[in-house]
Motif scaffolding. Sequence first.
Motif, PDB file in Angstrom:
ATOM      1  N   MET A   1       0.835  -1.169   0.000  1.00 20.50           N
ATOM      2  CA  MET A   1       0.000   0.000   0.000  1.00 20.50           C
ATOM      3  C   MET A   1       0.884   1.237   0.000  1.00 20.50           C
ATOM      4  O   MET A   1       1.867   1.310   0.721  1.00 20.50           O
ATOM      5  N   ILE A   2       0.556   2.216  -0.796  1.00 15.05           N
ATOM      6  CA  ILE A   2       1.266   3.480  -0.857  1.00 15.05           C
ATOM      7  C   ILE A   2       0.361   4.561  -0.283  1.00 15.05           C
ATOM      8  O   ILE A   2      -0.809   4.662  -0.645  1.00 15.05           O
ATOM      9  N   LEU A   3       0.916   5.343   0.620  1.00 11.50           N
ATOM     10  CA  LEU A   3       0.158   6.402   1.263  1.00 11.50           C
ATOM     11  C   LEU A   3       0.751   7.739   0.849  1.00 11.50           C
ATOM     12  O   LEU A   3       1.888   8.055   1.174  1.00 11.50           O
ATOM     13  N   TYR A   4       0.001   8.510   0.091  1.00  7.26           N
ATOM     14  CA  TYR A   4       0.437   9.834  -0.338  1.00  7.26           C
ATOM     15  C   TYR A   4      -0.162  10.859   0.614  1.00  7.26           C
ATOM     16  O   TYR A   4      -1.377  11.035   0.668  1.00  7.26           O
ATOM     17  N   THR A   5       0.691  11.532   1.369  1.00 11.37           N
ATOM     18  CA  THR A   5       0.220  12.522   2.324  1.00 11.37           C
ATOM     19  C   THR A   5       1.316  13.546   2.592  1.00 11.37           C
ATOM     20  O   THR A   5       2.500  13.263   2.419  1.00 11.37           O
ATOM     21  N   THR A   6       0.898  14.727   3.002  1.00 10.95           N
ATOM     22  CA  THR A   6       1.860  15.761   3.385  1.00 10.95           C
ATOM     23  C   THR A   6       2.075  15.771   4.891  1.00 10.95           C
ATOM     24  O   THR A   6       2.890  16.533   5.386  1.00 10.95           O
ATOM     25  N   PRO A   8       3.424  14.561   8.546  1.00 14.50           N
ATOM     26  CA  PRO A   8       4.646  13.882   8.993  1.00 14.50           C
ATOM     27  C   PRO A   8       4.360  12.433   9.385  1.00 14.50           C
ATOM     28  O   PRO A   8       3.257  12.090   9.804  1.00 14.50           O
ATOM     29  N   GLN A   9       5.361  11.608   9.254  1.00 15.51           N
ATOM     30  CA  GLN A   9       5.229  10.191   9.565  1.00 15.51           C
ATOM     31  C   GLN A   9       4.825   9.966  11.021  1.00 15.51           C
ATOM     32  O   GLN A   9       4.098   9.025  11.331  1.00 15.51           O
ATOM     33  N   TYR A  13       1.794   7.365  11.838  1.00 15.29           N
ATOM     34  CA  TYR A  13       2.116   6.159  12.605  1.00 15.29           C
ATOM     35  C   TYR A  13       2.484   6.586  14.020  1.00 15.29           C
ATOM     36  O   TYR A  13       3.649   6.769  14.337  1.00 15.29           O
ATOM     37  N   GLN A  14       1.515   6.739  14.870  1.00 11.59           N
ATOM     38  CA  GLN A  14       1.745   7.247  16.207  1.00 11.59           C
ATOM     39  C   GLN A  14       2.342   6.184  17.120  1.00 11.59           C
ATOM     40  O   GLN A  14       2.186   4.990  16.907  1.00 11.59           O
ATOM     41  N   THR A  15       3.003   6.657  18.170  1.00 12.42           N
ATOM     42  CA  THR A  15       3.644   5.799  19.157  1.00 12.42           C
ATOM     43  C   THR A  15       2.589   5.088  20.003  1.00 12.42           C
ATOM     44  O   THR A  15       1.609   5.707  20.397  1.00 12.42           O
ATOM     45  N   PRO A  16       2.785   3.806  20.306  1.00 12.92           N
ATOM     46  CA  PRO A  16       1.837   3.097  21.169  1.00 12.92           C
ATOM     47  C   PRO A  16       1.768   3.728  22.567  1.00 12.92           C
ATOM     48  O   PRO A  16       2.751   4.274  23.059  1.00 12.92           O
ATOM     49  N   VAL A  17       0.611   3.621  23.184  1.00 11.64           N
ATOM     50  CA  VAL A  17       0.389   4.226  24.499  1.00 11.64           C
ATOM     51  C   VAL A  17       1.329   3.635  25.547  1.00 11.64           C
ATOM     52  O   VAL A  17       1.759   4.326  26.467  1.00 11.64           O
ATOM     53  N   SER A  18       1.704   2.393  25.422  1.00  6.07           N
ATOM     54  CA  SER A  18       2.572   1.746  26.410  1.00  6.07           C
ATOM     55  C   SER A  18       3.951   2.409  26.481  1.00  6.07           C
ATOM     56  O   SER A  18       4.610   2.358  27.520  1.00  6.07           O
TER      57      SER A  18
END
Length: 72
Positions: A1-6, A8-9, A13-18
């Motif tokens: 899958m390719i994700l085209y977005t402006t 930021p990474q 893809y956010q950090t897990p809560v743990s």
Amino acid sequence: MILYTTMPQELVYQTPVSEFGKQEIIQYEGIPLLVERDENQSYRVIQVMSTDPTHFLDGRCTPGRILTNNRF
């Protein structure tokens, strides 16, 4: 899958809560720092939380630096 977005990474893809449980704010020689505790009971600096511009220029507390318990 390719994700085209402006966006930021870090926002896509956010950090897990743990991972946030390891973080805390400490005072290192009068400078508030956001740090992450590792398994050796030392701290890795994540972010300088101060509003004083000179604290950002202090090489002792740059992000990524490892602080040991005997330095507090």
